[in-house]
Each structure stands twice: as structure tokens, then as C-alpha cells.
Design a protein around this motif. Sequence first.
Motif, PDB file in Angstrom:
ATOM      1  N   ASN A 191      -5.234 -15.096   9.552  1.00  0.00           N
ATOM      2  CA  ASN A 191      -4.143 -15.794  10.403  1.00  0.00           C
ATOM      3  C   ASN A 191      -2.721 -15.650   9.774  1.00  0.00           C
ATOM      4  OD1 ASN A 191      -5.807 -16.952  12.316  1.00  0.00           O
ATOM      5  ND2 ASN A 191      -6.438 -18.664  10.974  1.00  0.00           N
ATOM      6  N   GLY A 192      -2.814 -14.292   9.300  1.00  0.00           N
ATOM      7  CA  GLY A 192      -1.407 -14.014   8.640  1.00  0.00           C
ATOM      8  C   GLY A 192      -1.401 -14.417   7.231  1.00  0.00           C
ATOM      9  N   ASP A 193      -2.254 -15.031   6.550  1.00  0.00           N
ATOM     10  CA  ASP A 193      -2.185 -15.413   5.208  1.00  0.00           C
ATOM     11  C   ASP A 193      -2.468 -14.216   4.185  1.00  0.00           C
ATOM     12  OD1 ASP A 193      -1.365 -18.092   5.585  1.00  0.00           O
ATOM     13  OD2 ASP A 193      -3.578 -18.786   5.632  1.00  0.00           O
ATOM     14  N   PHE A 194      -2.990 -13.178   4.654  1.00  0.00           N
ATOM     15  CA  PHE A 194      -3.098 -11.927   3.957  1.00  0.00           C
ATOM     16  C   PHE A 194      -2.391 -10.852   4.644  1.00  0.00           C
ATOM     17  CE2 PHE A 194      -6.580  -9.019   1.704  1.00  0.00           C
ATOM     18  CZ  PHE A 194      -5.593  -8.386   1.005  1.00  0.00           C
ATOM     19  N   THR A 195      -1.286 -10.172   4.148  1.00  0.00           N
ATOM     20  CA  THR A 195      -0.657  -8.958   4.653  1.00  0.00           C
ATOM     21  C   THR A 195      -0.729  -7.853   3.728  1.00  0.00           C
ATOM     22  OG1 THR A 195       1.468  -9.875   4.103  1.00  0.00           O
ATOM     23  CG2 THR A 195       0.842 -10.694   6.003  1.00  0.00           C
ATOM     24  N   ILE A 196      -0.730  -6.600   4.153  1.00  0.00           N
ATOM     25  CA  ILE A 196      -0.903  -5.365   3.513  1.00  0.00           C
ATOM     26  C   ILE A 196       0.348  -4.764   4.201  1.00  0.00           C
ATOM     27  CG2 ILE A 196      -1.973  -3.371   2.869  1.00  0.00           C
ATOM     28  CD1 ILE A 196      -4.636  -4.913   3.171  1.00  0.00           C
ATOM     29  N   ASN A 197       1.507  -4.438   3.401  1.00  0.00           N
ATOM     30  CA  ASN A 197       2.779  -3.709   3.696  1.00  0.00           C
ATOM     31  C   ASN A 197       2.405  -2.101   3.560  1.00  0.00           C
ATOM     32  OD1 ASN A 197       4.149  -6.133   4.468  1.00  0.00           O
ATOM     33  ND2 ASN A 197       4.512  -6.418   2.234  1.00  0.00           N
ATOM     34  N   VAL A 198       2.362  -1.344   4.488  1.00  0.00           N
ATOM     35  CA  VAL A 198       2.106   0.171   4.315  1.00  0.00           C
ATOM     36  C   VAL A 198       3.398   0.786   4.111  1.00  0.00           C
ATOM     37  CG1 VAL A 198       0.872   2.224   5.220  1.00  0.00           C
ATOM     38  CG2 VAL A 198       0.080  -0.135   5.770  1.00  0.00           C
ATOM     39  N   SER A 199       3.488   1.525   2.847  1.00  0.00           N
ATOM     40  CA  SER A 199       4.677   2.078   2.623  1.00  0.00           C
ATOM     41  C   SER A 199       4.691   3.691   2.605  1.00  0.00           C
ATOM     42  CB  SER A 199       5.395   1.687   1.149  1.00  0.00           C
ATOM     43  OG  SER A 199       6.560   2.462   0.956  1.00  0.00           O
ATOM     44  N   TYR A 200       5.442   4.386   3.257  1.00  0.00           N
ATOM     45  CA  TYR A 200       5.521   5.596   3.538  1.00  0.00           C
ATOM     46  C   TYR A 200       6.652   6.451   2.490  1.00  0.00           C
ATOM     47  CZ  TYR A 200       2.106   5.153   7.316  1.00  0.00           C
ATOM     48  OH  TYR A 200       1.200   4.792   8.144  1.00  0.00           O
ATOM     49  N   GLY A 201       5.792   6.645   1.173  1.00  0.00           N
ATOM     50  CA  GLY A 201       6.615   7.181   0.396  1.00  0.00           C
ATOM     51  C   GLY A 201       7.753   6.426  -0.407  1.00  0.00           C
ATOM     52  N   GLY A 202       7.713   5.028   0.306  1.00  0.00           N
ATOM     53  CA  GLY A 202       8.874   4.291  -0.675  1.00  0.00           C
ATOM     54  C   GLY A 202       8.497   3.660  -2.009  1.00  0.00           C
ATOM     55  N   LEU A 203       7.301   3.598  -2.267  1.00  0.00           N
ATOM     56  CA  LEU A 203       6.673   2.986  -3.699  1.00  0.00           C
ATOM     57  C   LEU A 203       6.587   4.109  -4.820  1.00  0.00           C
ATOM     58  CD1 LEU A 203       4.278   0.505  -2.079  1.00  0.00           C
ATOM     59  CD2 LEU A 203       6.619  -0.156  -3.059  1.00  0.00           C
ATOM     60  N   SER A 204       6.125   5.464  -4.294  1.00  0.00           N
ATOM     61  CA  SER A 204       5.596   6.296  -5.342  1.00  0.00           C
ATOM     62  C   SER A 204       5.722   7.771  -4.560  1.00  0.00           C
ATOM     63  CB  SER A 204       4.505   5.858  -5.886  1.00  0.00           C
ATOM     64  OG  SER A 204       3.723   6.747  -6.647  1.00  0.00           O
ATOM     65  N   ALA A 233       0.746  -1.207  -0.024  1.00  0.00           N
ATOM     66  CA  ALA A 233      -0.185   0.079   0.034  1.00  0.00           C
ATOM     67  C   ALA A 233       0.964   1.320  -0.080  1.00  0.00           C
ATOM     68  CB  ALA A 233      -0.750   0.127   1.216  1.00  0.00           C
ATOM     69  N   SER A 234       0.575   2.197  -0.867  1.00  0.00           N
ATOM     70  CA  SER A 234       1.461   3.246  -0.955  1.00  0.00           C
ATOM     71  C   SER A 234       0.670   4.450  -0.619  1.00  0.00           C
ATOM     72  CB  SER A 234       1.728   3.595  -2.627  1.00  0.00           C
ATOM     73  OG  SER A 234       2.695   4.597  -2.872  1.00  0.00           O
ATOM     74  N   VAL A 235       1.333   4.968   0.300  1.00  0.00           N
ATOM     75  CA  VAL A 235       0.732   6.427   1.061  1.00  0.00           C
ATOM     76  C   VAL A 235       2.094   7.367   1.388  1.00  0.00           C
ATOM     77  CG1 VAL A 235      -0.816   5.427   2.337  1.00  0.00           C
ATOM     78  CG2 VAL A 235       1.083   5.470   3.449  1.00  0.00           C
ATOM     79  N   TRP A 236       2.097   8.475   1.963  1.00  0.00           N
ATOM     80  CA  TRP A 236       2.907   9.358   1.998  1.00  0.00           C
ATOM     81  C   TRP A 236       3.420   9.615   3.456  1.00  0.00           C
ATOM     82  CZ3 TRP A 236      -1.348  10.104  -0.787  1.00  0.00           C
ATOM     83  CH2 TRP A 236      -2.108  11.237  -0.472  1.00  0.00           C
ATOM     84  N   GLY A 237       4.383  10.905   3.570  1.00  0.00           N
ATOM     85  CA  GLY A 237       4.472  11.333   4.993  1.00  0.00           C
ATOM     86  C   GLY A 237       5.122  10.333   6.057  1.00  0.00           C
ATOM     87  N   LEU A 284      -1.981   7.033  -8.375  1.00  0.00           N
ATOM     88  CA  LEU A 284      -3.124   6.520  -9.177  1.00  0.00           C
ATOM     89  C   LEU A 284      -2.502   5.962 -10.500  1.00  0.00           C
ATOM     90  CD1 LEU A 284      -5.907   6.098  -9.146  1.00  0.00           C
ATOM     91  CD2 LEU A 284      -6.159   8.381 -10.284  1.00  0.00           C
ATOM     92  N   ASP A 285      -1.357   6.530 -10.809  1.00  0.00           N
ATOM     93  CA  ASP A 285      -0.632   5.925 -11.982  1.00  0.00           C
ATOM     94  C   ASP A 285      -0.097   4.477 -11.623  1.00  0.00           C
ATOM     95  OD1 ASP A 285      -1.088   8.198 -13.664  1.00  0.00           O
ATOM     96  OD2 ASP A 285       0.502   9.157 -12.609  1.00  0.00           O
ATOM     97  N   GLY A 286       0.554   4.682 -10.283  1.00  0.00           N
ATOM     98  CA  GLY A 286       1.036   3.463  -9.785  1.00  0.00           C
ATOM     99  C   GLY A 286      -0.089   2.222  -9.695  1.00  0.00           C
ATOM    100  N   ILE A 287      -1.180   2.498  -9.253  1.00  0.00           N
ATOM    101  CA  ILE A 287      -2.444   1.758  -9.244  1.00  0.00           C
ATOM    102  C   ILE A 287      -2.855   1.001 -10.518  1.00  0.00           C
ATOM    103  CG2 ILE A 287      -4.769   1.428  -8.791  1.00  0.00           C
ATOM    104  CD1 ILE A 287      -3.442   0.993  -6.223  1.00  0.00           C
ATOM    105  N   GLU A 288      -2.835   2.071 -11.525  1.00  0.00           N
ATOM    106  CA  GLU A 288      -3.217   1.481 -12.994  1.00  0.00           C
ATOM    107  C   GLU A 288      -2.272   0.711 -13.511  1.00  0.00           C
ATOM    108  OE1 GLU A 288      -3.910   3.746 -17.468  1.00  0.00           O
ATOM    109  OE2 GLU A 288      -2.420   4.644 -15.876  1.00  0.00           O
ATOM    110  N   ILE A 289      -0.920   0.647 -13.205  1.00  0.00           N
ATOM    111  CA  ILE A 289       0.063  -0.302 -14.034  1.00  0.00           C
ATOM    112  C   ILE A 289       0.298  -1.426 -13.098  1.00  0.00           C
ATOM    113  CG2 ILE A 289       1.054   1.385 -15.136  1.00  0.00           C
ATOM    114  CD1 ILE A 289       3.311   1.458 -13.272  1.00  0.00           C
ATOM    115  N   GLY A 290      -0.113  -1.499 -11.814  1.00  0.00           N
ATOM    116  CA  GLY A 290      -0.143  -2.450 -10.975  1.00  0.00           C
ATOM    117  C   GLY A 290       1.274  -2.511 -10.169  1.00  0.00           C
ATOM    118  N   ALA A 291       1.734  -1.534  -9.945  1.00  0.00           N
ATOM    119  CA  ALA A 291       2.944  -1.384  -9.391  1.00  0.00           C
ATOM    120  C   ALA A 291       2.816  -1.749  -8.018  1.00  0.00           C
ATOM    121  CB  ALA A 291       3.644   0.061  -9.421  1.00  0.00           C
TER     122      ALA A 291
END
Length: 338
Positions: A53-66, A28-32, A72-79
Amino acid sequence: MKKILSGSAVAALCVAFVSEAAATEWNASVWGKRRAFTEHVEKLSELVSEKTNGDFTINVSYGGLSKPRENLDGIEIGAFEMAQFCAGYHRDKNRAITVLELPFLGVDNLDEEVAVSHAVYDHPAVKDEMAQWNARIIMTSPMPQYNIVGTGDPRDELAEFEGMRVRATGGLGKAFEAVGGVPTSVPATEAFNAMESGVVDTVAFAQHAHLSFGTINEADWWTANLNPGTVNCPVVVNIDAYEALPAEHREALDSSIDEAIDHYLANYGSLLEQWDSVLDEKGVAKVQIDDAVIAEFRTKAADPIRAQWIEDMSAQGIPAQDLYDLVQSTLEQQRSGN
């Protein structure tokens, strides 16, 4: 015996492959930095992990992905599979939801902000426009009405907004422009530097952002009741990634959204309760704008900007009047308890 052992090894290998296939890892791409604005994303990550039980994880990235404006561009291309963005960062890409950034909409609190946002998100025109970016909106990031911090003498008369360089995006920027302000839409992460260097005189944010991005540390004053509007910042998922989720993982995600929003609202409520003490601690004056000044601001900004928005969006094939009416009818329903 050799054949039996070989069969057992193959069986074990198959189990390993099945286990690996059953695990889902999203980014998950967020910022700040982690703050009130991202607490629902963090809570969503926590809940889906617990429910699976840990089989579905969402890694929250603060500015590391985009960068914020490129989520929104990153979502479009599946980044990455999930992202947060604000409508004012690229109004041409998300025209329909900019109805939620019109000034002086009349939204009084965060519960109403959630209600009107989700009603608009469910509109077919919004879904269709988001699908062009391979995006599905799953929840809003409700924020209170924006107010401005500034340096020097308080600007509490409308005439004092003339020439005021203000960091304000979307409809808020249009509102300040209507009364002579000079808006700039630098990303939130750059607002402190813009204020410190004198690129802007004032910054319009919700309370959490004034804290998180440090603009409160540069401020001499804060407008307590200007309340010209707010920005709208959805959380979206990549449609392909969402549809590829195993049924149990999709259920874990969908069933966690309301709880994540409730957590966000409770957390933000605590921040608002502490706001006056923050102002005292920082030595920031609390400025009350006269009702007559606010009424004049509304007259110059609300009706003309709304009418222009409806005309412009309608010309582009967006059901603008329908979207605006949906906001107002949702507010009425919310207040009547229906």
C-alpha cells in the motif's frame, strides 16, 4: 484537561513516528533509459508498492546515482539499495558468475537463460563472492544470444573477423579475439558514439540494446544467427538494507521476483516478434551466417576459452568445473521438464 490534551498530542506524535518508521524507500541504480532490459526492475518497484500500500517504494534511477561500472561499488558502500550490473564490466569482482558469459554455452532461449542464471546465483561460491561486496543477487536480466551490427559490407566469413574492432564484453570479447577480432568493452551507453566515430566497426548487443542505444541506426547489416553467447547482468540488493527490511516488506520483495521476471519475458517476447519489421524500417540487411562458419567459430572459441576459464578460475579458488557442470545439468533438467 491540559494533561489529557498533552497525552493525546504525545499519542498522535508516537503514531506519526511509527508510521514514518514503517515506510521504506529504496533507490535502484540502472543506466541508459527505460527499456526491455529494465522492465523487471520497474515491475518489481510497482509490485512492492502495490503489496505494501505504498509503504515500500523503489525509485529507479537511470544513471543518476552511479556509472554502470560502479554500481557494485555503490552497493558495497550502501550508496543505494539496489542495482543492476553486467559481469563483464568488472570480471575480477564477480569471477564466479562469468561462467554464464562463456561463449557457445548452448542456451537456446530466455527461459533457459533464467534457469541457468538462477542456478548459478544459488551456488555457495557465488553467494560468498557477492557477499564480499555486501551484495545479494535477487534476479537475472535474461538476454537472448548477442549478434552484431556493422557498417559497410557484411562480415559473414571468419577470415573477415580478422582485425574487426568490435564492442563486446566478457566472454564474447574473448570469443571474437580468438578469431582475430579486436574487442573493446566500452559501456553500453558509449557504444553508439564508438560506432559513429569509427572507434569500433561492429557492436555486439541483444536486440533491445541495439534499439535503445541507437547502434541499429548506424548499421548496414545485422547477423541473424551468429549467436556466440550473451552477457549476464544480475540485479543485486545491499545485504544490510535487505536484512533491515520489515518482515512484510521483505516478503513483498521476495514474492514479486518471479512475477517481475515473467513480465520481463513477456515484454521481451513482444520485442523479438517485431524485430524483422524494425530491420526493414531501418534498412538493415539480415545476414545469415553459414553453418560451417559458425562451427569453425565454435571450434576456435568455445572449447579453448572454456578450458582456459576453468584453469584460471580454479587456480583462484573458484569451483570452476562445478559451476560449468551446473550450467549444463540445469539445461538438461530444463529441457526434460524436471
